[in-house]
Design a protein around this motif. Structure first.
Motif, mmCIF file in Angstrom:
data_model
loop_
_atom_site.group_PDB
_atom_site.id
_atom_site.type_symbol
_atom_site.label_atom_id
_atom_site.label_comp_id
_atom_site.label_asym_id
_atom_site.label_seq_id
_atom_site.Cartn_x
_atom_site.Cartn_y
_atom_site.Cartn_z
ATOM 1 N N ARG A 75 -0.701 4.100 0.660
ATOM 2 C CA ARG A 75 -1.591 4.995 1.418
ATOM 3 C C ARG A 75 -0.919 5.442 2.718
ATOM 4 O O ARG A 75 -0.328 4.635 3.427
ATOM 5 C CB ARG A 75 -2.885 4.243 1.712
ATOM 6 N N SER B 149 -2.038 3.583 5.873
ATOM 7 C CA SER B 149 -2.253 2.179 5.506
ATOM 8 C C SER B 149 -2.237 1.237 6.707
ATOM 9 O O SER B 149 -1.336 1.274 7.546
ATOM 10 C CB SER B 149 -1.139 1.765 4.532
ATOM 11 N N ASN C 238 -1.784 -1.904 6.286
ATOM 12 C CA ASN C 238 -0.717 -2.877 5.995
ATOM 13 C C ASN C 238 0.656 -2.352 6.408
ATOM 14 O O ASN C 238 1.462 -3.091 6.973
ATOM 15 C CB ASN C 238 -0.756 -3.268 4.512
ATOM 16 N N SER D 91 -7.221 -5.982 5.999
ATOM 17 C CA SER D 91 -8.318 -5.388 5.245
ATOM 18 C C SER D 91 -9.431 -5.005 6.209
ATOM 19 O O SER D 91 -9.667 -5.716 7.190
ATOM 20 C CB SER D 91 -8.848 -6.404 4.222
ATOM 21 N N SER E 115 0.836 -1.202 0.000
ATOM 22 C CA SER E 115 0.000 0.000 0.000
ATOM 23 C C SER E 115 0.861 1.238 0.000
ATOM 24 O O SER E 115 1.838 1.340 0.737
ATOM 25 C CB SER E 115 -0.899 0.027 1.244
HETATM 26 C C1 LIG Z 1 -9.143 -0.509 -5.840
HETATM 27 C C2 LIG Z 1 -9.528 -1.131 -4.519
HETATM 28 C C3 LIG Z 1 -10.034 -2.416 -4.510
HETATM 29 C C4 LIG Z 1 -10.347 -3.027 -3.289
HETATM 30 N N1 LIG Z 1 -10.763 -4.333 -3.270
HETATM 31 C C5 LIG Z 1 -10.896 -4.971 -2.084
HETATM 32 C C6 LIG Z 1 -11.141 -6.373 -2.032
HETATM 33 O O1 LIG Z 1 -11.245 -7.057 -3.051
HETATM 34 N N2 LIG Z 1 -11.218 -6.963 -0.825
HETATM 35 C C7 LIG Z 1 -11.071 -6.251 0.349
HETATM 36 O O2 LIG Z 1 -11.144 -6.848 1.431
HETATM 37 N N3 LIG Z 1 -10.869 -4.914 0.333
HETATM 38 C C8 LIG Z 1 -10.767 -4.269 -0.855
HETATM 39 N N4 LIG Z 1 -10.500 -2.924 -0.886
HETATM 40 C C9 LIG Z 1 -10.439 -2.172 0.368
HETATM 41 C C10 LIG Z 1 -9.044 -2.256 0.974
HETATM 42 O O3 LIG Z 1 -8.962 -3.460 1.718
HETATM 43 C C11 LIG Z 1 -8.817 -1.059 1.890
HETATM 44 O O4 LIG Z 1 -8.802 0.130 1.127
HETATM 45 C C12 LIG Z 1 -7.540 -1.197 2.687
HETATM 46 O O5 LIG Z 1 -7.526 -0.223 3.703
HETATM 47 C C13 LIG Z 1 -6.305 -1.082 1.798
HETATM 48 O O6 LIG Z 1 -5.168 -1.389 2.538
HETATM 49 P P1 LIG Z 1 -4.280 -0.253 3.255
HETATM 50 O O7 LIG Z 1 -5.056 0.206 4.463
HETATM 51 O O8 LIG Z 1 -3.029 -0.947 3.650
HETATM 52 O O9 LIG Z 1 -4.064 0.851 2.284
HETATM 53 C C14 LIG Z 1 -10.205 -2.294 -2.086
HETATM 54 C C15 LIG Z 1 -9.720 -0.967 -2.135
HETATM 55 C C16 LIG Z 1 -9.386 -0.413 -3.325
HETATM 56 C C17 LIG Z 1 -8.815 1.008 -3.352
#
Ligand SMILES: Cc1cc2nc3c(=O)[nH]c(=O)nc-3n(C[C@H](O)[C@H](O)[C@H](O)COP(=O)(O)O)c2cc1C
Length: 191
Positions: free
Chosen positions: A14, A17, A19, A116, A12
């Motif tokens: 972000r 994040s 992660n 997630s 990520s």
């Molecule tokens: C393009 C996109 C697709 C996503 N698809 C999924 C998914 O398939 N499954 C899921 O559990 N979360 C999904 N999410 C939500 C992410 O789990 C969430 O944004 C998460 O906080 C991303 O990880 P980070 O916090 O490390 O950035 C998606 C988010 C984005 C932006």
């Protein structure tokens, strides 16, 4: 206990994040090891076979840091039931041999985690990541698996997994398993 160099990669980019927060927590829990967080995945160019040689500077740096590490810990978000393109791009670069050596992740001990806000905790992304790492012939920790679901409810105000909770204990166990894998004899034919 052997002090290992563990390179961490977050899929990520972000700022807040979950992660990347997981990797910070792993560093706290495994404080007896040396952690090196590579935060440059967003600087890697899109992989292009026409531009492999010489390696772009960010790619060369990533390869060097992987090579210097005894083990790698990857935290992957789940995007559309798979790994983010940023992470896949990095793995595609790492799958290719450097001019002066083999692929950096070949036989490298690798741990996989993911967080997630959803109910499945990156299970599909982790399967996809394991498939790529299998193809790259990395040595991946099989057990324990670490999946953090409802991640937005799991961290405290300091961005930590609270002491004594199951996720914190599991993350600790995963770091131990990664360290154990990294201190085992490499398979015959290892480079
Ligand atoms: C393009 C996109 C697709 C996503 N698809 C999924 C998914 O398939 N499954 C899921 O559990 N979360 C999904 N999410 C939500 C992410 O789990 C969430 O944004 C998460 O906080 C991303 O990880 P980070 O916090 O490390 O950035 C998606 C988010 C984005 C932006």
């Amino acid at each position: 206990m052997t002090r290992l160099r563990i390179l961490t990669l977050s899929g990520s980019l972000r700022r807040d994040s979950f992660n990347t927060a997981l990797l910070r927590e792993a560093e706290r829990l495994g404080a007896h090891h040396h952690f090196d967080h590579f935060d440059g995945l967003g600087r890697l160019p899109h992989f292009n076979e026409d531009e492999e040689h010489p390696a772009p500077p960010a790619v060369a740096e990533l390869r060097r840091r992987v090579q210097e590490a005894d083990a790698v810990l990857i935290a992957t978000p789940e995007y559309n039931a798979s790994i983010p393109g940023t992470l896949k791009n990095a793995l595609d670069w790492l799958s290719r041999p450097a001019e002066d050596g083999g692929p950096a992740l070949l036989l490298k001990p690798v741990g996989v985690v993911g967080a997630s806000p959803g109910p499945f905790g990156t299970v599909r992304a982790q399967l996809a990541l394991r498939q790529v790492l299998h193809k790259m012939n990395a040595r991946v920790v099989q057990q324990p698996e670490f999946l953090l679901f409802q991640a937005h409810q799991q961290f405290d105000d300091d961005g930590r997994l609270p002491d004594g909770t199951a996720p914190q204990q599991l993350l600790s166990a995963l770091i131990d398993a990664l360290a154990q894998l990294a201190t085992q004899d490499q398979p015959v034919g290892a480079v």
